[in-house]
Design a protein around this motif. Structure first.
Motif, mmCIF file in Angstrom:
data_model
loop_
_atom_site.group_PDB
_atom_site.id
_atom_site.type_symbol
_atom_site.label_atom_id
_atom_site.label_comp_id
_atom_site.label_asym_id
_atom_site.label_seq_id
_atom_site.Cartn_x
_atom_site.Cartn_y
_atom_site.Cartn_z
ATOM 1 N N HIS A 137 71.612 -18.830 -23.052
ATOM 2 C CA HIS A 137 71.844 -17.681 -23.933
ATOM 3 C C HIS A 137 71.392 -17.989 -25.367
ATOM 4 O O HIS A 137 70.706 -17.176 -26.012
ATOM 5 C CB HIS A 137 73.332 -17.322 -23.913
ATOM 6 C CG HIS A 137 73.729 -16.332 -24.970
ATOM 7 N ND1 HIS A 137 73.422 -14.985 -24.893
ATOM 8 C CD2 HIS A 137 74.420 -16.499 -26.144
ATOM 9 C CE1 HIS A 137 73.888 -14.370 -25.965
ATOM 10 N NE2 HIS A 137 74.487 -15.256 -26.736
ATOM 11 N N HIS A 138 71.755 -19.161 -25.866
ATOM 12 C CA HIS A 138 71.398 -19.506 -27.243
ATOM 13 C C HIS A 138 69.901 -19.770 -27.390
ATOM 14 O O HIS A 138 69.315 -19.464 -28.437
ATOM 15 C CB HIS A 138 72.209 -20.713 -27.709
ATOM 16 C CG HIS A 138 73.639 -20.387 -28.006
ATOM 17 N ND1 HIS A 138 74.017 -19.637 -29.099
ATOM 18 C CD2 HIS A 138 74.785 -20.683 -27.337
ATOM 19 C CE1 HIS A 138 75.323 -19.505 -29.111
ATOM 20 N NE2 HIS A 138 75.820 -20.121 -28.052
ATOM 21 N N LEU A 139 69.285 -20.317 -26.366
ATOM 22 C CA LEU A 139 67.829 -20.502 -26.424
ATOM 23 C C LEU A 139 67.123 -19.147 -26.450
ATOM 24 O O LEU A 139 66.134 -18.975 -27.169
ATOM 25 C CB LEU A 139 67.353 -21.327 -25.222
ATOM 26 C CG LEU A 139 67.659 -22.832 -25.294
ATOM 27 C CD1 LEU A 139 67.392 -23.501 -23.948
ATOM 28 C CD2 LEU A 139 66.809 -23.490 -26.385
ATOM 29 N N ARG A 140 67.633 -18.194 -25.682
ATOM 30 C CA ARG A 140 67.057 -16.849 -25.718
ATOM 31 C C ARG A 140 67.242 -16.221 -27.099
ATOM 32 O O ARG A 140 66.355 -15.515 -27.593
ATOM 33 C CB ARG A 140 67.687 -15.967 -24.638
ATOM 34 C CG ARG A 140 67.294 -16.347 -23.208
ATOM 35 C CD ARG A 140 67.668 -15.246 -22.217
ATOM 36 N NE ARG A 140 69.113 -15.008 -22.188
ATOM 37 C CZ ARG A 140 69.956 -15.621 -21.365
ATOM 38 N NH1 ARG A 140 69.491 -16.524 -20.500
ATOM 39 N NH2 ARG A 140 71.237 -15.351 -21.391
ATOM 40 N N ASN A 141 68.398 -16.476 -27.729
ATOM 41 C CA ASN A 141 68.628 -15.947 -29.074
ATOM 42 C C ASN A 141 67.625 -16.492 -30.082
ATOM 43 O O ASN A 141 67.325 -15.847 -31.091
ATOM 44 C CB ASN A 141 70.046 -16.299 -29.545
ATOM 45 C CG ASN A 141 71.101 -15.384 -28.940
ATOM 46 O OD1 ASN A 141 70.778 -14.352 -28.353
ATOM 47 N ND2 ASN A 141 72.352 -15.767 -29.062
ATOM 48 N N LEU A 142 67.104 -17.695 -29.803
ATOM 49 C CA LEU A 142 66.127 -18.308 -30.703
ATOM 50 C C LEU A 142 64.705 -17.824 -30.430
ATOM 51 O O LEU A 142 63.767 -18.269 -31.089
ATOM 52 C CB LEU A 142 66.188 -19.830 -30.580
ATOM 53 C CG LEU A 142 67.466 -20.486 -31.128
ATOM 54 C CD1 LEU A 142 67.507 -21.965 -30.756
ATOM 55 C CD2 LEU A 142 67.534 -20.319 -32.641
ATOM 56 N N GLY A 143 64.553 -16.918 -29.459
ATOM 57 C CA GLY A 143 63.248 -16.328 -29.212
ATOM 58 C C GLY A 143 62.536 -16.818 -27.972
ATOM 59 O O GLY A 143 61.420 -16.372 -27.680
ATOM 60 N N PHE A 144 63.130 -17.748 -27.226
ATOM 61 C CA PHE A 144 62.513 -18.227 -25.992
ATOM 62 C C PHE A 144 62.761 -17.231 -24.863
ATOM 63 O O PHE A 144 63.814 -16.587 -24.802
ATOM 64 C CB PHE A 144 63.072 -19.598 -25.598
ATOM 65 C CG PHE A 144 62.736 -20.695 -26.572
ATOM 66 C CD1 PHE A 144 61.466 -21.259 -26.590
ATOM 67 C CD2 PHE A 144 63.681 -21.155 -27.478
ATOM 68 C CE1 PHE A 144 61.144 -22.259 -27.495
ATOM 69 C CE2 PHE A 144 63.380 -22.158 -28.380
ATOM 70 C CZ PHE A 144 62.104 -22.709 -28.391
ATOM 71 N N THR A 145 61.775 -17.117 -23.956
ATOM 72 C CA THR A 145 61.957 -16.243 -22.803
ATOM 73 C C THR A 145 62.901 -16.902 -21.801
ATOM 74 O O THR A 145 63.230 -18.093 -21.919
ATOM 75 C CB THR A 145 60.619 -15.959 -22.116
ATOM 76 O OG1 THR A 145 60.116 -17.192 -21.545
ATOM 77 C CG2 THR A 145 59.589 -15.410 -23.111
ATOM 78 N N GLU A 146 63.312 -16.138 -20.812
ATOM 79 C CA GLU A 146 64.200 -16.673 -19.777
ATOM 80 C C GLU A 146 63.558 -17.860 -19.067
ATOM 81 O O GLU A 146 64.208 -18.887 -18.858
ATOM 82 C CB GLU A 146 64.525 -15.564 -18.763
ATOM 83 C CG GLU A 146 65.489 -15.980 -17.660
ATOM 84 C CD GLU A 146 66.934 -16.018 -18.138
ATOM 85 O OE1 GLU A 146 67.765 -16.631 -17.435
ATOM 86 O OE2 GLU A 146 67.239 -15.434 -19.196
#
Length: 286
Positions: free
Chosen positions: A6-15
């Motif tokens: 979830h936090h990696l996605r918040n940083l702009g990374f795709t799933e």
């Protein structure tokens, strides 16, 4: 695991990017085939994502057969992301189009929580100077924010009134239809803050009144509050230095001077002083 994704996605990374990064961080150097097998997804999607992450600098790629991929150290990854975000935020702040208003607006903030939160946010942004004119009760509420500002090197200028001093140094200007016995029946405690000589808040707070404040960056209001503060401090220092002489010549709190300007009936052509004032008690200023 899910929170990390979830936090990696918040940083702009795709799933897919997030899952691959977590997979490599947990298993170490792996081939594209091993990553796809571990995630249970198609190799074509994995290979294109691995290539993109390598180009962006988030993965290391070793030569050989098969090619193996590995994550940056966690501290390197977070430092890299933080630098990119800081650069982007700075760019947005400097380049975002702005429509400057013809005049600085005035805002009314209501409610104790809203007023205190708005003030705390601005105190955190202070860079050079904070001018404070408050009662002890409000000073105590902002103590932490003011101490933090001082630790950052922000200059603090204080005028603080104790809760046991009946009223402020200057006499209030009563309304023309206000009863003589109700002249000092002001509900609540006034406070004002001027930050970096550009932003100011002027309000009232107390147990028997709703908390309200006026907020603006209008230079006229900023100048008025700064002049009021300067006047208060100059009078305070003069009193400390010449207190006995002033009291002997004018009486306590300069009643003769104040009465000329505060209690004037506009119907009297000669500006005759009317009514009778009790001089205000001394206020303590730090």
């Amino acid at each position: 695991m899910e929170q990390l994704l979830h936090h990696l996605r918040n940083l702009g990374f795709t799933e897919m990017e997030a899952k691959i990064m977590v997979e490599l961080a947990g298993k170490g150097p792996s081939s594209g085939y091993e990553v796809a097998k571990g995630l249970g997804v198609s190799r074509s999607n994995v290979y294109s994502t691995l290539q993109r992450l390598c180009q962006q600098g988030y993965l290391h790629r070793s030569e050989g057969d098969p090619v193996r991929y590995s994550m940056l150290k966690t501290e390197e990854l977070t430092r890299m992301i933080a630098g990119q975000m800081k650069e982007s935020l700075s760019f947005i702040e400097n380049r975002m189009p702005r429509v400057e208003p013809d005049q600085q607006p005035f805002y009314n903030v209501e409610g104790d929580r809203n007023v205190m939160e708005a003030l705390a946010r601005e105190l955190e942004r202070a860079e050079h100077e904070i001018v404070v004119d408050v009662w002890r009760e409000e000073a105590a509420l902002m103590r932490s924010e003011l101490e933090q500002a001082e630790q950052r090197g922000v200059k603090l200028l204080w005028s603080c009134i104790g809760s046991d001093t009946g009223m402020e140094r200057l006499l209030p200007w009563p309304a023309w239809n206000q009863d003589a016995g109700d002249r000092h029946a002001l509900k609540g405690r006034k406070f004002s803050f001027v930050i970096d000589r550009r932003w100011c808040m002027l309000g009232m707070r107390g147990e028997d009144c709703a908390t309200q404040a006026l907020v603006t960056e209008h230079p006229v209001m900023v100048e008025l509050l700064l002049h009021h503060f300067t006047q208060e401090m100059v009078l305070y220092e003069v009193e400390q230095d010449l207190g006995g002489e002033l009291a002997e010549r004018y009486g306590p709190a300069y009643e003769r001077i104040y009465r000329k300007y505060v209690e004037v009936d506009p119907r009297e052509a000669d500006s005759e002083v009317i009514g009778d004032f009790d001089g205000p008690e001394d206020s303590e200023e730090v």
